[in-house]
Design an enzyme around this catalytic site. Structure first.
Site: not given
Ligand code: CMC
Length: 427
Positions: A316, A373
Site C-alpha cells: 500500500h 483486498d
Molecule cells: N508484490 C511484490 N512486490 C511489490 C508489491 C507486491 N504486491 N507491491 C510493491 N512491491 C515492491 C515493488 O516492486 C517495489 O520494489 P523495489 O523497491 O525493489 O522496486 C516496492 O515494493 C515499492 O513498490 P511501489 O510500486 O513503488 O509502491 P506503490 O506505493 O507505488 O504501489 C501498490 C502501491 C498498492 C499499487 C502496490 O503495492 C501494488 O501494486 N500492490 C498490488 C495491488 C494491490 O493489492 N492493490 C490494492 C491496494 S489496497 C486497495 C486500495 O485502497 O486501492
C-alpha cells in the site's frame, strides 16, 4: 508571530526562497509551494504524487505508520464493530453520527430513493450479457447525470445532500442490475421493506416476484450474519482520503462537471487492479496458484525484479505497518468460519502466502503487508457473490466517500481546476 518556513536554495544561482509550513491537526506538516513557480520559475517534480498533498481535507485520517484509519475522527474499528454502514454514511456526510431518529429518517429516505428510472433500466438491458458489471456501473452513473441534470448547479446545502443521498441509494440497484444483466436473468426491483445491505443481497439473489430460492429444506433466507458481514465490508471501504479514484473524482469535479460524471470517473479509476480491481485479481491469483505446494514458486516470482508478477492484495502506498481494514476483515473472516462456507482450499493458499510474506525479508523490508483486498474476496465468495462483482461492491461502499470529498471540494473557496505541469523531455 512569524510563521515557520522551509527554505529552498538554488545552488545554481545561490538564491534562497522561503515557503510557509502549514501544520495538520494530525500527521505530517506540509510546505505550501503554491507560489513556487511564480517565485522560482521552476516546477516541483513528483511522479505519482508520493510527496504531494493535493488538498486540505477534514474527512478522513490515515496514519500509515501506526496503521490507523479514522472517518471524521472516529476509528474504523469502532465503526466496523458497533455501527452500521448507514450510520457511517451519515457520519461522513454530516460530520457526526446520527441520533436514532436521524438514522431512521436517513434509512427511510434511502429506501425510497433506491429505484432507478425505467429508461435507465432499459439502458442497462441494452448491454451485452458479457459486459463487466464495472463497465455497466460507470456508464449507468454517467447516465444518471442526464436523469438528474439539475444537480449540476447546487446552491444550497439541502441540494447537495439530496444529490448525495440519491446516488448512495441508487448505486446498489445499478450494481445489482449490472450483475443480473451479466447473468442474463430478470432484474429485481428494490424492496422498501428491506434495509440498505439486505436489499442489495435480495436484489442479487431473489427470483422474479421477490421469491427466494426454495430447496427441499425450505426457503433460503438472507442470514443476519451475511448482512452484517457485507455491511462491515461496505463500512471498511467507505472512504480512504486522497487515493487514485478520489483524486480522480476531485479532478473531474474541479472542471465544473456534473457530480455524477465525476463519480463515474472515480468508478473507472477504481476498476484498475492496482486499486479496487485488486480484490478480483486476488481470487484469480489464488486460483492460478492452485495448490499450497506452488506458493513458494509464486513468492519467488513476486520477488524477481525481472518478473512483472506481483502478489495481489499486498502493499500500500500509505500503510507502512499494516492496513487496519485488512486486520478488521481478517477478524471478520475468523468470525464467519463457523457460520458460512468459506473456501477452505483457497484460504489455505492465502494463509501460506501470508505466512511466508510476513516473514520474508523482501516483503518485510519494503513494508508489504496484506491489504484490504487480500481478505475481502474469500468473504465475498462465501456470501455467494461472483468475482466480477467484487470491485462493484467496493464502489457501493466508496460512493459515500467520493461524494463527501466532492462536496468538500465544492465548498472550499481556495479550490482550483486541477492542472499539473510537466518536465518536458521531447523534441
Ligand atoms: N508484490 C511484490 N512486490 C511489490 C508489491 C507486491 N504486491 N507491491 C510493491 N512491491 C515492491 C515493488 O516492486 C517495489 O520494489 P523495489 O523497491 O525493489 O522496486 C516496492 O515494493 C515499492 O513498490 P511501489 O510500486 O513503488 O509502491 P506503490 O506505493 O507505488 O504501489 C501498490 C502501491 C498498492 C499499487 C502496490 O503495492 C501494488 O501494486 N500492490 C498490488 C495491488 C494491490 O493489492 N492493490 C490494492 C491496494 S489496497 C486497495 C486500495 O485502497 O486501492
Amino acid at each position: 508571530m512569524k510563521k515557520d518556513t522551509f527554505t529552498f536554495t538554488n545552488n545554481r544561482t545561490n538564491q534562497s526562497y522561503e515557503f510557509n509550513i502549514l501544520d495538520s491537526t494530525r500527521g505530517p506538516s506540509v510546505v505550501d509551494i503554491s507560489s513556487f513557480y511564480k517565485e522560482t520559475g521552476m516546477f516541483t517534480f513528483d511522479v505519482g504524487y508520493t510527496s504531494t498533498a493535493s488538498c486540505e481535507s477534514a474527512i478522513t485520517l490515515i496514519d500509515g505508520e501506526k496503521g490507523e484509519l479514522r472517518y471524521r475522527g472516529v476509528a474504523i474499528e469502532e465503526l466496523a464493530e458497533n455501527h452500521s454502514y448507514l450510520e457511517t454514511c451519515y457520519l461522513l456526510l454530516n460530520g457526526i453520527l446520527p441520533s436514532k431518529k436521524e438514522l431512521e429518517s436517513f434509512d427511510l429516505e434511502l429506501r425510497h430513493r433506491s429505484f432507478i428510472d425505467e429508461n435507465l433500466r432499459m439502458l442497462i438491458a441494452a448491454f451485452p450479457d458479457s459486459a463487466h458489471p464495472m463497465s455497466i456501473l460507470a456508464s449507468g452513473v454517467t447516465a444518471l447525470a442526464s436523469f438528474y441534470y439539475e444537480h449540476l448547479e447546487m446552491k444550497k446545502e439541502e441540494d447537495c445532500q439530496e444529490m448525495a443521498r440519491r446516488i448512495i441509494a441508487k448505486i446498489p440497484t445499478l450494481a445489482a442490475f449490472a450483475y443480473r444483466k451479466s447473468l442474463g436473468v430478470p432484474f429485481i426491483y428494490p424492496d422498501i421493506d428491506k434495509s440498505f445491505t439486505e436489499n442489495f443481497l435480495y436484489m442479487l439473489r431473489a427470483y422474479p416476484g421477490g421469491k427466494m430460492k426454495r430447496t427441499i429444506d425450505g426457503v433460503e433466507e438472507i442470514k443476519a450474519i451475511e448482512i452484517k458481514a457485507l455491511d462491515t465490508i461496505f463500512t471498511l471501504h467507505a472512504d480512504h482520503e486522497q487515493n487514485a479514484s478520489t483524486t480522480t473524482v476531485r479532478t473531474v469535479a474541479s472542471t465544473g462537471a456534473h457530480p455524477y460524471v465525476a463519480i463515474s470517473a472515480g468508478i473507472s479509476a477504481l476498476w484498475g487492479r492496482a486499486h479496487g480491481g485488486a480484490n478480483e485479481s486476488v481470487m484469480a491469483q489464488l486460483e492460478m496458484i492452485a495448490d499450497v505446494k506452488n506458493v513458494d514458486a509464486f513468492i519467488e516470482r513476486a520477488k524477481d525484479p525481472n518478473d512483472e508478477f506481483r502478489l495481489m492484495g499486498f502493499g500500500h502506498r500509505v500503510y507502512k505497518n499494516f492496513d487496519p481494514r485488512a486486520k478488521a476483515l481478517k477478524k471478520l473472516q475468523d468470525q464467519l468460519k463457523d457460520e458460512l462456507t468459506l473456501d477452505s482450499h483457497l484460504m489455505q493458499i492465502a494463509e501460506r502466502i501470508e505466512e511466508i510474506a510476513l516473514n520474508d525479508d523482501y516483503f518485510v523490508s519494503r513494508n508489504l503487508y496484506p491489504n484490504i483486498d487480500f481478505y475481502s474476496g474469500v468473504i465475498l465468495t462465501a456470501l455467494k457473490i461472483e468475482r466480477p462483482m467484487f470491485t462493484a461492491i467496493f464502489v457501493i461502499g466508496r460512493t459515500v466517500g467520493w461524494i463527501t470529498q466532492l462536496m468538500e471540494f465544492r465548498e472550499d473557496k481556495s479550490s482550483k481546476i486541477a492542472r499539473p505541469r510537466q518536465l518536458y523531455s521531447g523534441k
